[in-house]
Design an enzyme around this catalytic site. Structure first.
Site, PDB file in Angstrom:
ATOM      1  N   HIS A 132       0.876  -1.186   0.000  1.00 29.92           N
ATOM      2  CA  HIS A 132       0.000   0.000   0.000  1.00 29.92           C
ATOM      3  C   HIS A 132       0.908   1.229   0.000  1.00 29.92           C
ATOM      4  O   HIS A 132       2.029   1.181   0.520  1.00 29.92           O
ATOM      5  CB  HIS A 132      -0.836  -0.055   1.279  1.00 29.92           C
ATOM      6  CG  HIS A 132      -1.880   1.004   1.417  1.00 29.92           C
ATOM      7  ND1 HIS A 132      -1.588   2.296   1.775  1.00 29.92           N
ATOM      8  CD2 HIS A 132      -3.222   0.955   1.280  1.00 29.92           C
ATOM      9  CE1 HIS A 132      -2.720   2.994   1.855  1.00 29.92           C
ATOM     10  NE2 HIS A 132      -3.717   2.208   1.557  1.00 29.92           N
ATOM     11  N   ASP A 209       3.384  -4.042   7.927  1.00 26.97           N
ATOM     12  CA  ASP A 209       2.110  -3.341   7.838  1.00 26.97           C
ATOM     13  C   ASP A 209       1.015  -4.372   8.111  1.00 26.97           C
ATOM     14  O   ASP A 209       0.728  -5.222   7.262  1.00 26.97           O
ATOM     15  CB  ASP A 209       1.984  -2.728   6.430  1.00 26.97           C
ATOM     16  CG  ASP A 209       0.617  -2.120   6.173  1.00 26.97           C
ATOM     17  OD1 ASP A 209      -0.281  -2.278   7.017  1.00 26.97           O
ATOM     18  OD2 ASP A 209       0.463  -1.487   5.114  1.00 26.97           O
ATOM     19  N   GLN A 212      -4.237  -5.138   7.262  1.00 28.97           N
ATOM     20  CA  GLN A 212      -5.237  -6.108   6.778  1.00 28.97           C
ATOM     21  C   GLN A 212      -5.125  -7.441   7.495  1.00 28.97           C
ATOM     22  O   GLN A 212      -5.870  -8.368   7.178  1.00 28.97           O
ATOM     23  CB  GLN A 212      -5.066  -6.314   5.259  1.00 28.97           C
ATOM     24  CG  GLN A 212      -5.256  -5.064   4.432  1.00 28.97           C
ATOM     25  CD  GLN A 212      -6.700  -4.576   4.410  1.00 28.97           C
ATOM     26  OE1 GLN A 212      -7.628  -5.291   4.785  1.00 28.97           O
ATOM     27  NE2 GLN A 212      -6.894  -3.350   3.970  1.00 28.97           N
ATOM     28  N   LYS A 235     -10.172  -0.715  10.277  1.00 27.93           N
ATOM     29  CA  LYS A 235     -10.330  -1.941   9.486  1.00 27.93           C
ATOM     30  C   LYS A 235     -10.605  -3.141  10.397  1.00 27.93           C
ATOM     31  O   LYS A 235     -10.965  -4.206   9.929  1.00 27.93           O
ATOM     32  CB  LYS A 235      -9.079  -2.195   8.651  1.00 27.93           C
ATOM     33  CG  LYS A 235      -8.846  -1.096   7.617  1.00 27.93           C
ATOM     34  CD  LYS A 235      -7.660  -1.376   6.764  1.00 27.93           C
ATOM     35  CE  LYS A 235      -7.144  -0.156   6.062  1.00 27.93           C
ATOM     36  NZ  LYS A 235      -7.967   0.305   4.941  1.00 27.93           N
ATOM     37  N   CYS A 373      -4.818   2.198  -3.581  1.00 33.85           N
ATOM     38  CA  CYS A 373      -3.591   2.798  -3.027  1.00 33.85           C
ATOM     39  C   CYS A 373      -2.408   1.865  -3.240  1.00 33.85           C
ATOM     40  O   CYS A 373      -1.564   1.698  -2.341  1.00 33.85           O
ATOM     41  CB  CYS A 373      -3.747   3.143  -1.546  1.00 33.85           C
ATOM     42  SG  CYS A 373      -5.064   4.312  -1.226  1.00 33.85           S
TER      43      CYS A 373
HETATM   44  N1  PLP Z   1      -1.756  -0.500   4.575  1.00 31.12           N
HETATM   45  C1  PLP Z   1      -2.714  -1.273   4.061  1.00 31.12           C
HETATM   46  C2  PLP Z   1      -2.375  -2.669   3.612  1.00 31.12           C
HETATM   47  C3  PLP Z   1      -4.011  -0.786   3.925  1.00 31.12           C
HETATM   48  O1  PLP Z   1      -4.970  -1.552   3.397  1.00 31.12           O
HETATM   49  C4  PLP Z   1      -4.287   0.533   4.353  1.00 31.12           C
HETATM   50  C5  PLP Z   1      -5.638   1.124   4.177  1.00 31.12           C
HETATM   51  O2  PLP Z   1      -6.231   1.024   3.136  1.00 31.12           O
HETATM   52  C6  PLP Z   1      -3.262   1.290   4.913  1.00 31.12           C
HETATM   53  C7  PLP Z   1      -2.002   0.745   5.008  1.00 31.12           C
HETATM   54  C8  PLP Z   1      -3.480   2.688   5.400  1.00 31.12           C
HETATM   55  O3  PLP Z   1      -4.301   2.697   6.505  1.00 31.12           O
HETATM   56  P1  PLP Z   1      -4.786   4.098   7.115  1.00 31.12           P
HETATM   57  O4  PLP Z   1      -5.344   4.885   5.961  1.00 31.12           O
HETATM   58  O5  PLP Z   1      -5.830   3.721   8.095  1.00 31.12           O
HETATM   59  O6  PLP Z   1      -3.614   4.749   7.724  1.00 31.12           O
END
Ligand code: PLP
Length: 415
Positions: A132, A209, A212, A235, A373
């Site tokens: 992401h 990260d 998910q 999430k 993203c």
């Molecule tokens: N990393 C992953 C794999 C994600 O799916 C997301 C959100 O879509 C993020 C990071 C970013 O999360 P946040 O926007 O809550 O900081």
């Protein structure tokens, strides 16, 4: 129709669980909502909404500042949420959990307070093709400032990391390996413990990260053997604007502050200030108190259902959705790694993902369309966008069938 019995194989009383989520009973365009955008943000159970309302109704005060009763209650609830989260991810200590506004804030915190002071020209950070943007762009910013470089760990056509590429990538100039636990666009679950062991053998820190992963898997940060673990509350059925960075205590202690202000100091003089210990060193200003209290309620809710039962139910939902979606002529799924999370990215013939998503929204069905993203991942597959159905334990076979039928109608209309 292949409707799910009220109590399925995982011992899940689906109708009772669905009743806990007020949004699931609303109508969209006159049809019952089918919410398949859980990887974007999940719905909240009543317990989370109630915890937030109760804080504002009964305990509203700032934290760590006032000795009065409401201040003490708010602080106890807020710090209690840290205890709850620390236990949920099996942190070695509650002080290893830094509250952030989400994963984005957590990765940026590490980029600014850990990576930037350490990186030198010629150093490298390894990321994967499936990241992401929140786990790419902060490292690019750190590289720009230091003259370090990004190296990219490639993936297979199925959407798995090319395992034997890691040895070649982990050269002495690599100062960090940053990878996702579960891909938001493909659903791939990466073998983080094995990867971390390989990196650790070369003395390379690993940041994961977990955005998910937390909604679907039992996560034990100590067992994973990683150095940093970032996640986001919305999430995992908690409020927006919540999340955390977990890092081992000695790492946090070695890091300078990221943002300055109230709460993060020990002493302030015009000649110079000194810093609070972690985690408060990294929590400048008034936090999202209600949000973290709600996040603790989300953790309690997940614990009540049982993460293993959630995983079993979601495996069943994913299998059904994969089979039903593939019955739609011309439908192609991107990301077919075995054991993946309940995320299905797909394309139907030459139809644009936004057109598909718009048409099925008219039937009350919410899927995301776009690049998720993950521009580099889309480039890897040579597509601008995909449609994505991301499931949660409260979804049902009947909803999947409705979605597959709506996709088939949309395909016929758009083809
Ligand atoms: N990393 C992953 C794999 C994600 O799916 C997301 C959100 O879509 C993020 C990071 C970013 O999360 P946040 O926007 O809550 O900081």
């Amino acid at each position: 129709m292949n409707a799910l019995p009220a109590r399925d194989l995982a011992g899940f009383d689906v109708e009772r669980v669905r009743a806990d989520f007020p949004a699931l009973s609303r109508l969209v365009h006159g049809k019952p909502l089918v919410y398949f955008d859980n990887a974007n943000t999940a719905q909240r159970p009543r317990a989370v909404i109630d915890a937030v309302v109760e804080y504002y109704t009964e305990h509203n005060a700032n934290v760590s500042r006032a000795v009065h009763t409401l201040g003490a209650e708010a602080t106890a609830l807020y710090e209690g949420a840290r205890d709850r989260l620390a236990r949920w991810i099996n942190a070695g200590s509650r002080d290893e959990v830094v509250f952030t506004s989400g994963t984005t804030m957590a990765t940026n915190l590490v980029a600014y307070a850990w990576a930037m002071p350490r990186l030198r020209e010629g150093d490298a950070i390894v990321v994967t093709t499936m990241e992401h943007h929140a786990n790419i762009v902060p490292w690019q910013l750190a590289c720009e400032r230091s003259g370090a470089k990004l190296k990219v760990w490639p993936i297979t056509p199925e959407g798995e990391l090319v395992e034997d590429a890691l040895d070649r990538l982990l050269t002495p100039e690599v100062k960090l390996l940053a990878l996702t636990h579960v891909s938001n666009a493909l659903g791939t679950v990466n073998p983080v413990a094995r990867i971390a062991a390989q990196a650790r053998a070369r003395g390379i820190p690993v940041l994961v990260d977990g955005s998910q992963a937390l909604p679907h898997l039992a996560v034990d940060v100590q067992a994973l053997g990683v150095d940093f673990y970032c996640f986001t509350g919305h999430k995992m059925f908690g409020p927006t604007g919540t999340g955390a960075l977990w890092a081992r205590r000695e790492i946090l202690e070695s890091m300078p502050p990221f943002l300055g202000g109230g709460e993060m100091i020990r002493t302030v003089r015009f000649e110079g200030s000194t810093w609070a210990d972690p985690p408060h060193r990294f929590e400048a200003g008034t936090p999202n108190i209600a949000g973290f209290i709600g996040l603790a309620a989300a953790v309690d809710y997940l614990a009540g259902l049982g993460i293993e039962r959630i995983a079993a139910r979601e495996r069943d939902l994913l299998a059904h959705a994969t089979a039903r979606f593939l019955e739609v002529p011309g439908l192609r799924i991107l990301g077919t790694a075995p054991g993946k999370a309940p995320v299905i990215s797909f394309l139907v013939g030459g139809v644009h993902a936004h057109d598909l998503a718009t048409l099925i929204d008219a039937e009350g069905i919410a899927v995301r369309s776009g690049h998720h993203c993950a521009h580099p991942l889309m480039q890897h597959y040579g597509v601008a966008a995909t449609a994505r159905a991301s499931l949660a334990f409260y979804n049902t076979h009947a909803e999947i069938d409705r979605c597959a039928e709506a996709l088939e109608r949309a395909r016929r209309m758009l083809a």
